[in-house]
Design an enzyme around this catalytic site. Structure first.
Site, mmCIF file in Angstrom:
data_model
loop_
_atom_site.group_PDB
_atom_site.id
_atom_site.type_symbol
_atom_site.label_atom_id
_atom_site.label_comp_id
_atom_site.label_asym_id
_atom_site.label_seq_id
_atom_site.Cartn_x
_atom_site.Cartn_y
_atom_site.Cartn_z
ATOM 1 N N LYS A 83 -52.029 5.866 -1.571
ATOM 2 C CA LYS A 83 -53.271 5.116 -1.815
ATOM 3 C C LYS A 83 -54.293 5.487 -0.753
ATOM 4 O O LYS A 83 -53.987 5.444 0.448
ATOM 5 C CB LYS A 83 -52.979 3.615 -1.750
ATOM 6 C CG LYS A 83 -53.523 2.787 -2.897
ATOM 7 C CD LYS A 83 -53.180 1.324 -2.691
ATOM 8 C CE LYS A 83 -53.586 0.488 -3.872
ATOM 9 N NZ LYS A 83 -53.334 -0.952 -3.648
HETATM 10 O O1 G3P Z 1 -54.168 -3.973 -5.340
HETATM 11 C C1 G3P Z 1 -55.336 -4.572 -4.825
HETATM 12 C C2 G3P Z 1 -55.163 -6.044 -4.724
HETATM 13 O O2 G3P Z 1 -54.056 -6.347 -3.902
HETATM 14 C C3 G3P Z 1 -56.391 -6.725 -4.175
HETATM 15 O O3 G3P Z 1 -56.352 -8.046 -4.666
HETATM 16 O O4 G3P Z 1 -56.906 -10.453 -4.679
HETATM 17 O O5 G3P Z 1 -56.951 -9.156 -2.503
HETATM 18 O O6 G3P Z 1 -58.715 -8.763 -4.258
HETATM 19 P P1 G3P Z 1 -57.265 -9.180 -3.988
#
Ligand code: G3P
Length: 217
Positions: A83
């Site tokens: 990533k």
């Molecule tokens: O894979 C990306 C994800 O973990 C981000 O999620 O909820 O932190 O925006 P969030």
């Protein structure tokens, strides 16, 4: 549509994997912190647990260091997807790492222009963040739809990996639009099965069955 689990919690992955619900896993530095685990150890365990792609994120911000970190992460297992963030350094790292035959997931994508660059850099996956756009009153689902339309216009191979999923509606809408993958927290995946009318209908079936006085076993 492929369903990835967005977590570094081994037990949560194993529980869903036993049900055949895990086509891959995504992690990021925040999820590694939350797991309390060493990134190399927990990533190795996840890769051994599932067959699908496991995204492990570099933490360097310059291309050369990203490439070095990406190569080290990719050595963990054949199903590692490295990533990298959607910056010019991340795109350069993506070009080099995919050129070496490695899977790359370009993350922190918030615009169609960024998604076009990820595809042209040869990304295996691009991760548009729905929830974080919604958080600032923009339309995260609109971004997924726009990327789908642009990728289909030009036959880009990069897979749209809808991320930052906060609700089951994000999952259903991503599927309607045609995202290749959705990565969601375990709790949101579990919530996909819930519906009050299912609960109500089952209770009614059980009540009527009890009145029959019958048993199957
Ligand atoms: O894979 C990306 C994800 O973990 C981000 O999620 O909820 O932190 O925006 P969030």
């Amino acid at each position: 549509m492929k369903l990835f689990v967005d977590t570094a919690e081994i037990d949560a992955i194993a529980e869903l994997n036993e049900l055949g619900m895990v086509d891959g896993v995504t992690t990021n530095p925040s999820l590694i912190l939350k797991s309390g685990r060493d990134i190399l150890e927990v990533t190795r365990e996840i890769c051994a647990l599932i067959d699908g792609p496991v995204s492990a994120e570099v933490v360097a911000t310059d291309a050369q260091a990203m490439i070095a970190e990406g190569r080290k992460l990719a050595e963990i297992a054949p199903n590692i997807a490295v990533k990298v963030p959607l910056t010019w350094d991340g795109l350069r790292a993506c070009k080099v790492l995919t050129g070496e035959g490695r899977m790359v997931n370009v993350t922190l994508c918030f615009s169609v222009n960024q998604a076009i660059l990820a595809a042209k850099a040869g990304a295996t996956f691009v991760s548009p963040f729905i929830g974080r756009l919604d958080d600032i009153n923009l339309d995260g689902m609109e971004l997924i739809a726009d990327i789908r339309a642009v990728y289909d216009n030009y036959g880009f191979d990069t897979q749209i990996l809808a991320a930052s999923i906060r609700s089951v509606n994000h999952i259903a809408e991503s599927a309607r639009i045609g995202a290749d993958v959705v990565t969601a927290p375990p709790a949101v995946i579990k919530a996909m099965a819930a519906h009050p009318l299912t609960d109500k209908g089952l209770a009614a079936f059980m009540a009527d069955w009890a009145k029959t006085g019958q048993k199957i076993l």
